[in-house]
Design a protein around this motif. Structure first.
Motif, PDB file in Angstrom:
ATOM      1  N   TYR A  17     -54.784  -2.067 -10.120  1.00 17.34           N
ATOM      2  CA  TYR A  17     -54.432  -1.419  -8.862  1.00 17.34           C
ATOM      3  C   TYR A  17     -55.506  -0.399  -8.516  1.00 17.34           C
ATOM      4  O   TYR A  17     -55.995   0.325  -9.388  1.00 17.34           O
ATOM      5  N   ILE A  18     -55.876  -0.379  -7.251  1.00 17.30           N
ATOM      6  CA  ILE A  18     -57.015   0.393  -6.776  1.00 17.30           C
ATOM      7  C   ILE A  18     -56.561   1.359  -5.675  1.00 17.30           C
ATOM      8  O   ILE A  18     -55.850   0.957  -4.745  1.00 17.30           O
ATOM      9  N   GLY A  19     -56.978   2.596  -5.793  1.00 12.16           N
ATOM     10  CA  GLY A  19     -56.673   3.576  -4.755  1.00 12.16           C
ATOM     11  C   GLY A  19     -57.934   4.245  -4.263  1.00 12.16           C
ATOM     12  O   GLY A  19     -58.881   4.444  -5.018  1.00 12.16           O
ATOM     13  N   GLY A  20     -57.954   4.606  -3.001  1.00 14.29           N
ATOM     14  CA  GLY A  20     -59.129   5.269  -2.449  1.00 14.29           C
ATOM     15  C   GLY A  20     -58.989   5.468  -0.966  1.00 14.29           C
ATOM     16  O   GLY A  20     -57.914   5.792  -0.456  1.00 14.29           O
ATOM     17  N   LEU A  21     -60.090   5.270  -0.260  1.00 17.08           N
ATOM     18  CA  LEU A  21     -60.074   5.410   1.187  1.00 17.08           C
ATOM     19  C   LEU A  21     -61.004   4.389   1.812  1.00 17.08           C
ATOM     20  O   LEU A  21     -61.946   3.905   1.178  1.00 17.08           O
ATOM     21  N   PHE A  29     -54.709   1.180  -0.693  1.00 16.82           N
ATOM     22  CA  PHE A  29     -54.071   0.803  -1.946  1.00 16.82           C
ATOM     23  C   PHE A  29     -54.155  -0.713  -2.073  1.00 16.82           C
ATOM     24  O   PHE A  29     -53.643  -1.437  -1.225  1.00 16.82           O
ATOM     25  N   LEU A  30     -54.832  -1.187  -3.118  1.00 18.47           N
ATOM     26  CA  LEU A  30     -55.068  -2.611  -3.287  1.00 18.47           C
ATOM     27  C   LEU A  30     -54.686  -3.077  -4.692  1.00 18.47           C
ATOM     28  O   LEU A  30     -54.658  -2.286  -5.640  1.00 18.47           O
ATOM     29  N   LYS A  31     -54.435  -4.371  -4.807  1.00 18.07           N
ATOM     30  CA  LYS A  31     -54.195  -5.016  -6.098  1.00 18.07           C
ATOM     31  C   LYS A  31     -55.282  -6.061  -6.325  1.00 18.07           C
ATOM     32  O   LYS A  31     -55.513  -6.917  -5.467  1.00 18.07           O
ATOM     33  N   TYR A  32     -55.938  -5.974  -7.471  1.00 14.16           N
ATOM     34  CA  TYR A  32     -56.988  -6.954  -7.813  1.00 14.16           C
ATOM     35  C   TYR A  32     -56.476  -7.877  -8.911  1.00 14.16           C
ATOM     36  O   TYR A  32     -55.969  -7.412  -9.948  1.00 14.16           O
ATOM     37  N   ASN A  33     -56.607  -9.179  -8.682  1.00 14.56           N
ATOM     38  CA  ASN A  33     -56.218 -10.211  -9.644  1.00 14.56           C
ATOM     39  C   ASN A  33     -57.476 -10.746 -10.326  1.00 14.56           C
ATOM     40  O   ASN A  33     -58.222 -11.517  -9.724  1.00 14.56           O
ATOM     41  N   PRO A  34     -57.764 -10.346 -11.575  1.00 11.26           N
ATOM     42  CA  PRO A  34     -58.999 -10.777 -12.234  1.00 11.26           C
ATOM     43  C   PRO A  34     -59.083 -12.294 -12.422  1.00 11.26           C
ATOM     44  O   PRO A  34     -60.168 -12.868 -12.332  1.00 11.26           O
ATOM     45  N   ILE A  57     -55.884   7.946  -1.292  1.00  9.65           N
ATOM     46  CA  ILE A  57     -55.089   7.835  -2.509  1.00  9.65           C
ATOM     47  C   ILE A  57     -55.897   8.501  -3.613  1.00  9.65           C
ATOM     48  O   ILE A  57     -57.032   8.118  -3.885  1.00  9.65           O
ATOM     49  N   MET A  58     -55.293   9.501  -4.280  1.00  9.70           N
ATOM     50  CA  MET A  58     -56.023  10.318  -5.239  1.00  9.70           C
ATOM     51  C   MET A  58     -55.628  10.058  -6.690  1.00  9.70           C
ATOM     52  O   MET A  58     -56.362  10.439  -7.615  1.00  9.70           O
ATOM     53  N   SER A  59     -54.470   9.451  -6.922  1.00 13.88           N
ATOM     54  CA  SER A  59     -54.007   9.241  -8.295  1.00 13.88           C
ATOM     55  C   SER A  59     -53.093   8.026  -8.370  1.00 13.88           C
ATOM     56  O   SER A  59     -52.365   7.711  -7.417  1.00 13.88           O
ATOM     57  N   LEU A  60     -53.144   7.348  -9.522  1.00  9.08           N
ATOM     58  CA  LEU A  60     -52.319   6.169  -9.791  1.00  9.08           C
ATOM     59  C   LEU A  60     -51.926   6.173 -11.264  1.00  9.08           C
ATOM     60  O   LEU A  60     -52.702   6.616 -12.114  1.00  9.08           O
ATOM     61  N   ILE A  61     -50.751   5.639 -11.577  1.00  7.14           N
ATOM     62  CA  ILE A  61     -50.363   5.412 -12.973  1.00  7.14           C
ATOM     63  C   ILE A  61     -49.419   4.210 -13.024  1.00  7.14           C
ATOM     64  O   ILE A  61     -48.580   4.041 -12.129  1.00  7.14           O
ATOM     65  N   PHE A  62     -49.582   3.364 -14.032  1.00  7.98           N
ATOM     66  CA  PHE A  62     -48.670   2.252 -14.280  1.00  7.98           C
ATOM     67  C   PHE A  62     -47.749   2.667 -15.422  1.00  7.98           C
ATOM     68  O   PHE A  62     -48.220   3.078 -16.486  1.00  7.98           O
ATOM     69  N   GLY A  71     -51.441  11.259  -3.296  1.00  3.73           N
ATOM     70  CA  GLY A  71     -52.531  11.307  -2.336  1.00  3.73           C
ATOM     71  C   GLY A  71     -52.589  12.610  -1.574  1.00  3.73           C
ATOM     72  O   GLY A  71     -51.879  13.581  -1.869  1.00  3.73           O
ATOM     73  N   SER A  72     -53.442  12.636  -0.590  1.00  8.40           N
ATOM     74  CA  SER A  72     -53.651  13.836   0.215  1.00  8.40           C
ATOM     75  C   SER A  72     -52.402  14.151   1.038  1.00  8.40           C
ATOM     76  O   SER A  72     -51.568  13.287   1.295  1.00  8.40           O
ATOM     77  N   GLY A  73     -52.289  15.432   1.403  1.00  9.86           N
ATOM     78  CA  GLY A  73     -51.178  15.845   2.249  1.00  9.86           C
ATOM     79  C   GLY A  73     -49.823  15.835   1.566  1.00  9.86           C
ATOM     80  O   GLY A  73     -48.790  15.752   2.232  1.00  9.86           O
TER      81      GLY A  73
END
Length: 202
Positions: A17-21, A29-34, A57-62, A71-73
């Motif tokens: 799972y990918i977070g950013g801007l 917020f994205l999901k990558y399937n290797p 998106i600033m933080s993620l945890i599974f 995230g922001s705000g």
């Protein structure tokens, strides 16, 4: 996605799972399937993903079942993977808004012993979220950090060997929080921004 800021690995389903801007400074917020080498944009599935100028998106945890996002705000959310709600998100920002305000949620840790989520953010903010009751507890005063940018919590990690939360700040301080005693300790000052923490068994 314009900038990748955070990653979370789903060890159960072998996904990243990918977070950013985006290039337009909107939260992504994205999901990558290797296995398939494909990525799916999940931003629209999570309510209120930060989507105005300079949001991210600033933080993620599974947590072994679902993904938690910050995230922001003051954005705080949960994305369901393994439940009857799979594929949708739940905006939890209202659970922290009374004491968090508009500060970013820049770090998340999962306490596997207590099944609790801990979040950290601007001005030394830290909170515990209980998903069973949808109640968040403000723990900021326990850390005792000054309300300034140097106190921003940028990294968090849970140590299963002693069941403590470790935190890193913009100002380079390494701290620990013990939920058993509701106490905190400053461990070390590294002299640079702590953006990531991991726990080693060695």
């Amino acid at each position: 996605i314009g900038q990748v800021l955070v990653l979370a690995f789903d060890s159960v389903n072998s996904a990243v799972y990918i977070g950013g801007l985006s290039s337009y400074s909107r939260g992504k917020f994205l999901k990558y399937n290797p296995a398939a080498d494909t990525a799916t944009n999940l931003s629209s599935y999570v309510s209120d993903v930060p989507n105005t100028n300079n949001d991210r998106i600033m933080s993620l945890i599974f947590d072994g079942t679902n993904v938690w996002l910050g995230g922001s705000g003051g954005f705080f959310s949960k994305y369901y993977i393994s439940s009857s709600y799979a594929g949708v998100g739940a905006d939890l920002s209202s659970a922290i808004s009374s004491f968090w305000g508009g500060l970013g949620v820049s770090a998340i840790a999962y306490d596997s012993y207590r099944k609790a989520i801990y979040i950290g953010g601007g001005n030394g903010k830290i909170a515990k979220y209980d998903s069973a009751t949808n109640i968040a507890y403000d723990l900021t005063s326990v850390l005792g950090l000054p309300a300034s940018g140097s106190s921003d919590i940028k990294a968090m990690a849970f140590n299963s060997s002693n069941n403590k939360i470790y935190l890193g700040t913009w100002g380079g301080q390494l701290l620990s929080y013990d939920p058993a005693t509701n106490s905190a300790a400053t461990l070390y000052s590294v002299g640079f921004i702590i953006r990531a923490l991991t726990i080693s068994d060695n």
